[in-house]
Each structure stands twice: as C-alpha cells, then as structure tokens.
Design an enzyme around this catalytic site. Structure first.
Site, short mmCIF file in Angstrom:
data_model
loop_
_atom_site.label_atom_id
_atom_site.label_comp_id
_atom_site.label_asym_id
_atom_site.label_seq_id
_atom_site.Cartn_x
_atom_site.Cartn_y
_atom_site.Cartn_z
CG HIS A 47 59.39 74.89 32.75
ND1 HIS A 47 58.88 75.99 32.10
CD2 HIS A 47 58.67 73.84 32.31
CE1 HIS A 47 57.88 75.62 31.33
NE2 HIS A 47 57.73 74.31 31.42
CE LYS A 88 62.59 88.74 39.34
NZ LYS A 88 62.60 88.13 38.02
NE ARG A 89 57.59 81.34 45.49
CZ ARG A 89 56.93 80.24 45.83
NH1 ARG A 89 55.76 79.94 45.26
NH2 ARG A 89 57.40 79.44 46.76
CE LYS A 96 62.62 83.17 40.97
NZ LYS A 96 62.34 83.24 39.51
CB THR A 107 57.14 84.95 32.06
OG1 THR A 107 56.94 84.49 33.40
CG2 THR A 107 57.43 83.77 31.16
CE LYS A 113 53.62 87.52 33.14
NZ LYS A 113 53.64 86.61 34.30
C1 26V Z 1 59.58 72.63 40.84
C2 26V Z 1 59.29 71.92 41.95
C3 26V Z 1 60.17 70.84 42.34
C4 26V Z 1 59.47 69.84 43.16
C5 26V Z 1 58.72 70.46 44.30
C6 26V Z 1 57.75 71.52 43.87
C7 26V Z 1 58.14 72.25 42.66
C8 26V Z 1 57.33 73.26 42.23
C9 26V Z 1 57.63 73.95 41.11
C10 26V Z 1 58.76 73.63 40.42
C11 26V Z 1 59.00 74.37 39.19
C12 26V Z 1 60.32 74.97 39.10
C13 26V Z 1 60.55 75.36 37.72
C14 26V Z 1 60.04 76.73 37.39
O1 26V Z 1 59.11 77.28 37.93
N1 26V Z 1 60.67 77.27 36.42
C15 26V Z 1 60.36 78.59 35.91
O2 26V Z 1 59.63 78.39 34.70
C16 26V Z 1 59.31 79.61 34.09
C17 26V Z 1 58.45 79.28 32.88
O3 26V Z 1 59.22 78.59 31.94
C18 26V Z 1 60.56 80.35 33.72
O4 26V Z 1 60.20 81.59 33.14
C19 26V Z 1 61.41 80.60 34.95
O5 26V Z 1 62.64 81.17 34.58
C20 26V Z 1 61.67 79.29 35.66
O6 26V Z 1 62.31 79.50 36.90
#
Ligand code: 26V
Length: 772
Positions: free
Chosen positions: A317, A505-506, A511, A613, A617
C-alpha cells in the site's frame, strides 16, 4: 433488534460454510476503519424504511439515534477504510470472506483544535459498550512471547522446544458483517489481549506477589490497548511488533483449528483457506503458519513451504521509504525466538535458491535478502512468502515492478498483479447521499445498486437540462447541510453558492496540503491588491489528522487555522474566499463532506500516493477532481476523459528522474516567480497574523531542504489548473455535465469490482448462496 434479526443468518452462514467446505478467505489487517454501522446494516438488511417509519411513530428520529453509536475508528486512513469497504463488498457478493484484526481499546485519537493547533484526546470508544461485538471466550487461544528455543534431534528429526515464554490469552470478539440483499453474514474477528487466568495469577497471589500479578496483567493488556497513530511512518516500536504477532498468531491458530474440524488432511489447507495480508503489518503470518505446519503438524520444510506460499497473498500500500517496515533482528529475535529462526531459514533458503539457479550474483543479494544490515525487511518476507503480490492502482503496481520490488519482479514476474482500489457505494453513495441515490433510482432504476457498473446509464442524461437541474438541487441541498453543520459548530457562515473546494485526508507532506494553502495565499494576495478581482467565490475546506509526533504536519494544521482566522475576518476581500478546518476527520464526518463537495483536491506528488480512495468517494458524489497523475487519479482521468478533470503538474517519471539527479533547483523556481517569493516571505515576516518565526520550519523545508515534494515546482501549473477550474464553474451547464459524467463513470470504483478481481484472480473463491 437488528442484532437479533441477523443472528439466525449469521449462524446459518457459518453452518453452510462448514457444510459445503467451500474455500474461505481471511483478510488480515492491523486496521479496520468501520465507522458507524447501524445505518448500513439497515440498508443491507432492507430494513431502513421500516425502522425509520416505526421509530417516527414513536417520536424518535433515526438520524439522531444513529449518533449514539460510537464511530469505530480502528484505523488511520486509507488502508484501514479499504479493509472495511472490502468486508462490506465480500458480504454483498456472498463471498466467504472474513476479517482478522485487533480489538484496540483506544482507536485513532480524537482531534481537537485548541488555539489553532491539534490536540489529541484518547478515543475511548468502548466506554459504553459496543452493541455489535460478541465475546467468544470459548474460542480463546494462547500466544507466546519471548523465552528461549531449544533445538533437539529426536529420531533424526529436528524439534524445537520453546520455554520461558510469557503467554497472552487472545480472546476473539466477533462483529457480524451483513451482506446487502442476501442472507450472508460474515465475521470480523477482533482479538483482545488478556492475562492467562488460572495458574500464573493465582501462584503470584498465593506467594503474596500481588504487585507482580497486577503488573503482569497490565503488561499483557498493553498489547491490544492502542492503535498506533502513525500513517506511512515506521518507528520500529517493539510493542507494535507484539501487536502484529499477537493477532496474527491468534488468527492463524483459529483458522487451523477450524480447518482441522473438516477432517481433511493438512496438506489440503491451501485448497480451503486463503490468507490475505493487508500491507506487511501481518507478514509474520508467513513464519507463523510455517511454525504450526512444522512444529505442530510435523510436516517437512518443503511441504510446509509449499502450503504456506499457496495460502498467503500480499498487498503493498505504499512506496514511501519511511513506511516500509524493517524490524531490528535483535528485537525480533528477543520477542519471537522461534519465528526468528524460521525467518532466518526462509532467508537462507531463498538466497541459496536464487544464487544456485544463477538468478543473481552475490553482490545483488542485498537487494532481495530478507535479512540484511541487521534488519528484517518485511516487504521482502511478504513477497517471498506469498503467491501473489499486488499494488492498489495501475501506476502504483508499475512502480512496484520497475522500482521498489524490481529484482523480485525479474525473478517472479507471474506473482505481480494490479488490483485497483474501490469503495463501497452502499456507504459512500446510498448512505452518505440519499438524495442522489433517490434521484438515480428515479432516473435509471435501481439496478446500479446491485451492479454499480450500471451507473453508466446516467450518461445519457449528461446533456439533459431537467436532469442537470435535479443534480444541482441535490448538490445544493448537501452543501446547505454542511454549511449548517459549520455554522452550528464554528459559528462561521459560508455561502452554499460558493465553490466547495475540499481536501480531506491525513495531513502529510507528500499529500501537499501546503500546495493548496499556497494557492489560497496567492488568491488572498490578489484579492487584497484588487478587491474587485473577478473570481468565483470559494470556500476551501480541510480536514485531517496529523500523527502526534509529526511536527511539520502539525505546523500545516496551524497554518491553515491561522490563515482561516485572518481570511474569514478580512472585510476587504468581501467574503470572496473562506477557509475552514473541520476538526476530527472521521468516517462519519466524511459522510457529511463528500456529498457536499464541488472540487476534490488530489494533489499528491506524482508517484507517492499508492491509490487514494477519497478521490473515488468525491467522484461518486459528483465532485470534479483537480489532481496530479498519481495513484488512481490516472484511472479516474482515463474513465472520465481529460475534459472532465483538471490534471496538472509533474508526472511520476519526471519526479523520479529528478530524484535520481538529487532534486531540482529550488532557487531557480523561487527567483522566477514573484507570487512564490511573496508567499514564502509571508510565512516568516509576520504577514500571517500572530506568527513571526512560527512557520520558519515550513519555509526551510522548501527552500533549504530541497522541497522534497515539489511544492514550488508544481505551484505554477496548479494555479493555472485552478484558473481553468474557476472558469469552468462559471459555465454551470458544462460543470453539471461533467459532474454527471463523473457519477456515471464511478461504477468501476466500487469495491465490489475490486473484490471480484481479488476473488477470481488471487483467492480463487466463489460465492456461496445462503438460503433464507
Ligand atoms: C504504515 C505504518 C508504518 C508503521 C507504523 C504505523 C503505520 C500505519 C499505517 C501504515 C500504512 C501506510 C500505508 C497506507 O495507508 N497506504 C494507503 O493505502 C490506501 C489503500 O490502499 C491507499 O489508497 C493510499 O494511497 C495509501 O497511502
């Protein structure tokens, strides 16, 4: 009542799954961002109208009642919300698919804005109980941490004895996932960490070690206490590793336990079970499944490896380097000694295989090794241990193949595939925008609900003036609702006729909320110079949380709020522009905002946003996108055509070329653009009221830290695109045509489409009809 209504179906669903012994998929995810589910459960069961009417007779407003439900925020952003949309689609399609995750006591923090800054409060979402969960104490399992492993050879076979570990009891809490218009009720199983009752406690108490017993209890409960609030940033915290192994081990154990009840030989596991890992967070599922097959089932390494790789599949992701999980070997080994040995063995065998088959030279090994430089690379483990690796939008998958995972793609091209994300139209259209859903039903019938691709049928009304008026009326109504929310909450009046330009968004540098802000500052500067300046009135709406330790992101929030204060109160510009920061962005707030948007801001640095995503929406609710060719924006553009979207800025290829050259010359851009000079100086010269040195860090990140995300570089193209957009909005007939076009093409972004692709191509699972 709804709980009771579906309970028979839930039991029936499980019974049918057991009896037919169809293959089932388990979606392992650290995050499930469910939001409220009363209303969607009513929609899915077909009981919404009945309940609404019945409650009205009792003088109860359903919408008000719905607010009583906590907004389950067990996720950070896109990755967690995707998992929730996927559960909804699996159930709607009658697919045997379940979620496996953690029952965090505290979800994502509640955000308040105090003195224009983000303040975090704990999200104690379980404090009044959670109506949808069922504790299943009889299904509890034990998860072991720490200790040592003794290797012995018994009858010629290596055995591993784990001792001195600390045991945690994992108790499942099951949440029903109700299918739309069918009898399917799947399960989201969330694991809670609890002390092993019996011996340990009692022994301590008996020895009078009361404090020790209580300490142990707290130590154990920490595991499922809190969701880490970082998004796209890996700090390598040992508690997070424990969380990962905790729910993965519990989940895999319970799958195996269930499988063994079928009486089938364990060798057939992959024919009956698929395990999908949502990013690398649950990647320890690979060595954990190996452990069970080797140590508990007594299989050979080769047999166990064959089963494991045929069972597990992985979605990536993000390509953000700081989000890629790497666990220090030392930490991993101390927490999970047996799992470490297995990872070591996987690494050794994989590296040997690649070398002996002459696939690569010794010096290239570092690029594919699972263990290197004292770290365990979880993406490498996930790729090596799964039969399928997918990205979440076409461009993202290409970047995985060409860059991030290039050596693996060379070695195993067949593993790689794309699955473009989607969103559930049941929540993001039917629930969030009932006015639009009704209009669509009246215009093209209801078939789009079961077959979202049928939204294409509204395309024939693209130039129908009467239909355009109806679309405009729906949007106007939704804008009025949002305006009244803003009035009530913040006392701020916004004009529902202004363009609602939204970025929710975050908050993250990639971003580029900062790019949006710079456009606002430029407009404001123009209006101050010439209050008669002819622009369409606009309200800029922001919402989003910053990770608590992410200083730059918090400064961005502060800047937005300070600018809002100044701009909204400035009589000179005569309310031509307004700025609003909505606090505490959540699923529920999104449901209010997406339907009210005219403009969707999707302006990430090209190559950085895996998919996005929110973009989908907005589109489904008739907003027009202004965005870069990044993530799923590319597919949105291909779907709606260049005339119905505002694309600007560097391409992913250009961005990556600049990175290879060590960046671009920031000062050249700065010196050539008076607007940028003005804006940047305003950040540090006190022009932003109340701020003198406050935003020096933002200023420095652009000018003295090479503008990593190309904010300055893309500024001019962005402003040009905004000018085109302003002009386009003046032509309301044209704008509404484009809006209809966006809605018509949104069907492919339903998560039903995504899930069908996962089911057919990766999981090889089929729908199972549950009789009524
Ligand atoms: C990564 C990490 C790294 C370790 C610490 C905590 C933590 C928490 C969450 C994440 C996830 C990062 C990846 C993420 O959220 N990707 C998003 O995924 C969406 C669904 O596929 C996508 O639409 C977004 O573009 C993408 O940023």
């Amino acid at each position: 009542m709804i709980r009771d209504y579906i309970s028979a179906r839930w039991i029936k669903t499980n019974k049918v799954y057991t009896e037919t012994s169809e293959k089932q998929v388990y979606y392992f995810s650290m995050e499930f961002l469910l939001g409220r589910i009363l209303n969607t459960n009513l929609i899915n069961t077909g009981l919404l109208d009945t309940c609404q009417t019945a409650l009205a007779e009792l003088g109860i407003d359903l919408a008000g009642l719905e607010q009583q439900e906590p907004d389950a925020g067990l996720g950070n952003g896109g990755l967690g919300r995707l998992a929730a949309c996927f559960l909804d689609s699996m159930a709607a399609l009658g697919l045997p698919g379940h979620g496996t995750g953690i029952r965090y006591k505290y979800g994502l923090f509640e955000q308040r804005i105090v003195d224009q800054q983000q303040v975090e409060l704990p999200d104690n979402w379980l404090k009044d109980g959670y109506i949808w969960e069922y504790r299943k104490a009889d299904k509890a399992v034990t998860v072991k941490f720490g200790g040592t492993v003794q290797m012995r050879r018994i009858n010629g076979r290596l055995t591993f004895e784990h001792s001195g570990f600390e045991a945690v009891r994992a108790v499942p809490y099951d949440v029903p996932i109700i299918g739309y218009g069918n009898n399917t009720v799947n399960t989201l199983r969330l694991w809670n960490a609890e002390p092993i009752q019996a011996e340990f406690d009692l022994a301590c108490f008996n020895r009078g070690e009361y404090l020790k017993a209580v300490e142990y209890k707290h130590w154990v409960e920490r595991v499922s206490m809190i969701l880490y609030p970082d998004d796209n940033y890996d700090e390598g915290r040992s508690l997070r590793l424990r969380q990962q192994y905790f729910f993965v081990s519990a989940g895999v154990q319970s799958i195996i336990r269930r499988f063994k009840k079928t009486g089938l030989p364990i060798r057939q596991l992959a024919d009956k079970v698929a395990i999908h890992i949502n990013d690398t967070h649950p990647a320890v599922a690979i060595p954990e499944l190996m452990r069970i097959l080797l140590d508990e089932e007594g299989l050979s390494w080769d047999a166990a490896w064959d089963i494991t790789t045929r069972t597990v599949s992985y979605t990536n992701h993000t390509i953000m380097p700081e989000a890629l999980e790497k666990w220090p070997e030392v930490m991993f080994k101390a927490q999970l000694p047996r799992i470490y040995l297995i990872v070591e063995e996987i690494n050794k065998r994989y590296c040997n295989e690649v070398l002996t088959k002459c696939f690569c030279r010794q010096e290239q090994l570092a690029g594919i090794a699972i263990i290197a430089g004292g770290n365990i690379n979880m993406a490498h483990l996930a790729v090596v241990g799964s039969h399928s690796v997918n990205g979440v939008a076409a461009i993202h998958t290409e970047i995985l193949k060409k860059h991030l995972l290039q050596p693996f793609y060379q070695l195993h091209p067949g593993k790689f595939n794309n699955k473009t994300n989607g969103i559930t139209h049941r929540r993001w259209l039917i629930k969030a925008n009932p006015g639009l859903a009704r209009l669509l039903n009246d215009t093209i019938g209801e078939c789009w609900i079961k077959h979202p691709g049928d939204l294409i049928n509204v395309l024939q009304y693209r130039d129908d003036p009467a239909f355009k008026q109806q679309i405009a009326a729906v949007k106007q109504h939704n804008k009025a609702l949002l305006a009244s929310y803003i009035k009530n909450k913040y006392g701020l009046t916004i004009d529902p006729c202004a363009i609602f330009d939204v970025q929710i968004k975050r908050i993250h540098a990639y971003k580029r909320q900062l790019l949006n802000i710079f456009h606002i500052m430029d407009l404001y500067n123009r209006l101050r110079q010439d209050p008669a300046c002819d622009i369409v009135p606009r309200t800029f709406i922001f919402a989003g949380k910053a990770a608590p330790g992410y200083y730059i992101a918090k400064q961005v929030i502060k800047l937005i709020n300070m600018l809002a204060e100044q701009i909204n109160r400035d009589p000179v510009i005569r309310e031509k522009i307004k700025v609003v920061f909505l606090e505490n962005y959540s699923v529920s707030l999104g449901e209010l905002v997406f339907p009210a948007a005219d403009v969707s801001e999707q302006i990430s640095t090209a190559s950085k946003e895996a998919s996005g995503t929110g973009n989908m929406k907005f589109m489904m609710n008739g907003a027009l996108t202004i965005g870069t060719l990044d993530g799923a924006n590319v597919e949105i553009k291909n779907a709606v055509g260049a005339e119905n979207i505002f694309i600007f800025g560097l391409t992913a290829e250009e961005v990556m070329t600049f990175y290879r050259q060590g960046g671009y010359s920031v000062w050249d851009v700065y010196n050539k653009d008076e607007r940028l000079k003005t804006i940047l100086n305003q950040l540090i010269n006190g022009s932003v009221r109340g701020a003198q040195e406050e935003f020096r860090s933002l200023y420095d990140s652009l000018l003295y830290n090479n503008d990593e995300y190309f904010v300055l570089k893309d500024f001019s193209a962005y402003v040009d695109a905004q000018t085109l957009l302003d002009n386009a909005f003046r032509d309301q007939a044209g704008w509404l045509g484009s809006s209809i076009h966006n809605i018509a093409k949104a069907g492919i972004f339903s998560s039903d489409r995504s899930i069908r692709e996962y089911a057919d191509d990766i999981w090889k699972i089929r729908p199972v009809i549950i009789p009524g």
